[in-house]
Design a protein around this motif. Structure first.
Motif, PDB file in Angstrom:
ATOM      1  N   VAL A   5     -13.416   0.288 -11.351  1.00  0.00           N
ATOM      2  CA  VAL A   5     -12.675   1.363 -12.005  1.00  0.00           C
ATOM      3  C   VAL A   5     -11.374   1.611 -11.251  1.00  0.00           C
ATOM      4  O   VAL A   5     -11.239   1.268 -10.068  1.00  0.00           O
ATOM      5  N   ASP A   6     -10.399   2.186 -11.951  1.00  0.00           N
ATOM      6  CA  ASP A   6      -9.128   2.587 -11.345  1.00  0.00           C
ATOM      7  C   ASP A   6      -9.209   4.050 -10.945  1.00  0.00           C
ATOM      8  O   ASP A   6      -9.688   4.888 -11.723  1.00  0.00           O
ATOM      9  N   VAL A   7      -8.709   4.353  -9.766  1.00  0.00           N
ATOM     10  CA  VAL A   7      -8.794   5.706  -9.226  1.00  0.00           C
ATOM     11  C   VAL A   7      -7.387   6.230  -8.973  1.00  0.00           C
ATOM     12  O   VAL A   7      -6.581   5.573  -8.302  1.00  0.00           O
TER      13      VAL A   7
ATOM     14  N   TRP B  87      -2.832   5.049  -6.425  1.00  0.00           N
ATOM     15  CA  TRP B  87      -3.753   4.321  -7.298  1.00  0.00           C
ATOM     16  C   TRP B  87      -4.564   3.335  -6.470  1.00  0.00           C
ATOM     17  O   TRP B  87      -4.017   2.594  -5.649  1.00  0.00           O
ATOM     18  N   LYS B  88      -5.872   3.327  -6.691  1.00  0.00           N
ATOM     19  CA  LYS B  88      -6.763   2.436  -5.979  1.00  0.00           C
ATOM     20  C   LYS B  88      -7.773   1.845  -6.960  1.00  0.00           C
ATOM     21  O   LYS B  88      -7.924   2.319  -8.084  1.00  0.00           O
ATOM     22  N   THR B  89      -8.473   0.822  -6.510  1.00  0.00           N
ATOM     23  CA  THR B  89      -9.556   0.214  -7.283  1.00  0.00           C
ATOM     24  C   THR B  89     -10.856   0.388  -6.504  1.00  0.00           C
ATOM     25  O   THR B  89     -10.891   0.171  -5.297  1.00  0.00           O
ATOM     26  N   ALA B  90     -11.916   0.802  -7.202  1.00  0.00           N
ATOM     27  CA  ALA B  90     -13.204   1.026  -6.563  1.00  0.00           C
ATOM     28  C   ALA B  90     -14.317   0.474  -7.449  1.00  0.00           C
ATOM     29  O   ALA B  90     -14.139   0.313  -8.667  1.00  0.00           O
ATOM     30  N   THR B  91     -15.452   0.195  -6.840  1.00  0.00           N
ATOM     31  CA  THR B  91     -16.633  -0.279  -7.561  1.00  0.00           C
ATOM     32  C   THR B  91     -17.672   0.840  -7.588  1.00  0.00           C
ATOM     33  O   THR B  91     -17.949   1.467  -6.547  1.00  0.00           O
TER      34      THR B  91
ATOM     35  N   LYS C  70     -16.570  13.585   6.587  1.00  0.00           N
ATOM     36  CA  LYS C  70     -16.776  12.431   5.733  1.00  0.00           C
ATOM     37  C   LYS C  70     -18.145  12.491   5.054  1.00  0.00           C
ATOM     38  O   LYS C  70     -19.027  13.253   5.434  1.00  0.00           O
ATOM     39  N   CYS C  71     -18.294  11.641   4.027  1.00  0.00           N
ATOM     40  CA  CYS C  71     -19.565  11.445   3.305  1.00  0.00           C
ATOM     41  C   CYS C  71     -20.026  12.679   2.549  1.00  0.00           C
ATOM     42  O   CYS C  71     -21.224  12.888   2.336  1.00  0.00           O
ATOM     43  N   GLN C  72     -19.098  13.524   2.109  1.00  0.00           N
ATOM     44  CA  GLN C  72     -19.470  14.610   1.219  1.00  0.00           C
ATOM     45  C   GLN C  72     -19.574  14.070  -0.211  1.00  0.00           C
ATOM     46  O   GLN C  72     -18.910  13.112  -0.580  1.00  0.00           O
TER      47      GLN C  72
ATOM     48  N   SER D 299     -16.529   5.586  -3.636  1.00  0.00           N
ATOM     49  CA  SER D 299     -16.081   6.084  -2.340  1.00  0.00           C
ATOM     50  C   SER D 299     -14.555   6.062  -2.293  1.00  0.00           C
ATOM     51  O   SER D 299     -13.932   5.024  -2.548  1.00  0.00           O
ATOM     52  N   VAL D 300     -13.971   7.212  -1.972  1.00  0.00           N
ATOM     53  CA  VAL D 300     -12.518   7.350  -1.833  1.00  0.00           C
ATOM     54  C   VAL D 300     -12.242   8.054  -0.511  1.00  0.00           C
ATOM     55  O   VAL D 300     -12.580   9.239  -0.355  1.00  0.00           O
TER      56      VAL D 300
END
Length: 494
Positions: free
Chosen positions: A339-341, A310-314, A367-369, A322-323
């Motif tokens: 948001v929670d990821v 579980w992660k947090t992202a904007t 990366k960056c796909q 971005s994950v």
């Protein structure tokens, strides 16, 4: 003869006879005169000596001894200071410890709880880790043993992991359930951080979110043991000691160069341990488990639990998050929100206020796909995705043949077709500002000048009204000339 038959002195016999006469007692005795009543009458306890010494507060002492570094000697020293301030006589250290020990004996009372088959499994990490040798450097690496025990049969599962972190903890449970071939209704873990977080009290434990998901997936209930209460899971605590003897100690002279080799050796010793006969009852752990517990276990789910992080992202301004260096789209309404990821090896799920708003297959490789879902984009961005040569040609054909020729000419005017899309869109959008007929006539007029007209030339024709106007006929004769006659200009009539 009475003193000799009773094993007491003659003086004691005379004393009892005298007391019986004083209380008007004769043989046979009434039924109400029990042994306890007679003992109270004949041998009433004398007044106990009331000690003037100050007694220690055993409740306070019990709580203080649970704290790190606190000893009985320290508490006795503090107790002496309290007595000095109150002008009370203190107990000596031996008596102080005696009363504390009596209180501890009362607290050690335990209750035997009969467990039902397939009801509960207890899990924990074993105390002493094993060792793995790096074949290249010779460096020793610790391998930690996970232990799971079925409470009823004491059937055990043991597996080694390189650490005691979250991923190893979850993976251990997945392998344990596969080893048992089913799921118990209750899961009793220790109060480790991989199971319980922010456990303020025993009554309201807060489970680790990943651990809670594991329990939901397998349909079991997690009831953590109390802090510093090993008797809440006595079977696994006892099995940990047995594992240290029959597995860890038994393999002490062997060398292992990989985790796989170690787990193979552990499995062999584990099978021997489960087949070993009980000392105080019939059968073995294996027999009791397979005969009475295995048929009652809940079935395993169709697929094993997949470990999730579980992660947090904007949400960025391009409505992606971005994950791990990859970008996944989110509905554009959530731009700027946190948001929670939930990330697994195969799926990325995005949640806002506990509601799932997006789901993607996880990207791997460079990366960056980007993983973009069309519905997540604003409408104008969606229309941009639909821009292509065939779409423009079909749109132009619906307007007319001359417009179609102009669009074909514009599309072929650049080396890369995408460079002409803006000009095509600008030309075709003119049909919404002017009539379709006027646009078709303007395209016809432009083609009469050049075979490769541009969008700008079409706009110029429309703005100067050089295009065909359907309200006027091209073949209608002009009605120009003098219509007022010579008299109008001052000539005299003959």
């Amino acid at each position: 003869m009475v003193p000799y038959s009773c094993g007491v002195s003659k003086k004691t016999v005379n004393k009892v006879i005298r007391l019986a006469q004083e209380n008007n007692l004769a043989w046979p005795l009434p039924e109400t005169k029990t042994d306890d009543v007679l003992a109270q009458m004949f041998f009433s306890p004398t007044t106990k000596f009331q000690s003037t010494k100050r007694m220690p507060n055993v409740e306070h002492i019990h709580k203080e001894l649970l704290r790190n570094g606190v000893s009985k000697k320290l508490l006795w020293t503090e107790y002496l200071e309290e007595c000095r301030l109150c002008n009370a006589s203190p107990l000596m250290y031996s008596q102080f410890c005696y009363y504390i020990q009596k209180d501890e004996q009362k607290r050690r009372a335990s209750m035997h709880i009969s467990r039902k088959p397939a009801e509960q499994v207890e899990v924990d990490w074993a105390g002493d880790p094993s060792k793995i040798i790096d074949p290249d450097t010779g460096e020793l690496t610790k391998a930690y043993l996970f232990v799971g025990v079925m409470t009823y049969s004491q059937y055990a599962f043991v597996m080694a992991f390189v650490n005691e972190k979250q991923r190893a903890w979850i993976r251990a449970h997945i392998c344990m359930y596969e080893f048992f071939g089913g799921v118990a209704r209750i899961l009793v873990p220790d109060n480790c951080k991989t199971a319980v977080v922010h456990n303020k009290d025993w009554y309201t434990p807060q489970l680790n979110i990943t651990y809670h998901e594991l329990a939901e997936h397998y349909g079991t209930a997690i009831i953590p043991a109390r802090v510093r209460a090993p008797k809440d899971k006595p079977n696994v605590e006892g099995t940990v000691g047995n594992i240290s003897t029959w597995i860890t100690a038994a393999l002490r002279d062997e060398q292992f160069f990989s985790l796989f080799e170690l787990n193979q050796a552990i499995r062999a010793k584990l099978d021997e341990f489960n087949l070993r006969l009980f000392q105080k009852k019939e059968g073995s752990r294996y027999a009791l488990f397979h005969d009475e517990e295995l048929p009652l276990l809940m079935p395993l789910p169709a697929v094993p639990y997949e470990l999730a992080d579980w992660k947090t992202a904007t949400v960025l301004f391009n409505y992606h998050i971005s994950v791990d260096g990859m970008l996944y789209s989110v509905p554009y309404e959530y731009i700027g929100r946190k948001v929670d990821v939930r990330a697994t090896d195969n799926v990325i799920e995005i949640f806002y206020n506990h509601k799932r708003i997006a789901s993607h297959c996880r990207l791997h490789g460079r990366k960056c796909q980007y993983s973009t879902i069309r519905e997540h984009m604003p409408e104008d961005h969606q229309q941009y995705l639909e821009w292509n040569g065939d779409r423009f040609r079909k749109w132009a054909e619906d307007i007319g043949p001359f417009t179609s020729k102009v669009i074909t000419a514009i599309l072929s005017s650049h080396k890369i077709e995408q460079q002409s899309y803006r000009s095509c869109m600008g030309l075709l959008k003119l049909s919404e500002k002017v009539s379709v007929e006027r646009l078709e006539a303007a395209c016809k007029k432009a083609l009469s000048y050049t075979s490769t007209p541009s969008c700008r030339s079409i706009k110029t024709i429309l703005s100067t009204k050089m295009a065909y106007d359907p309200s006027k006929s091209a073949d209608k004769p002009k009605s120009h000339g003098i219509t007022r006659g010579a008299a109008y200009y001052g000539r005299k009539q003959p």
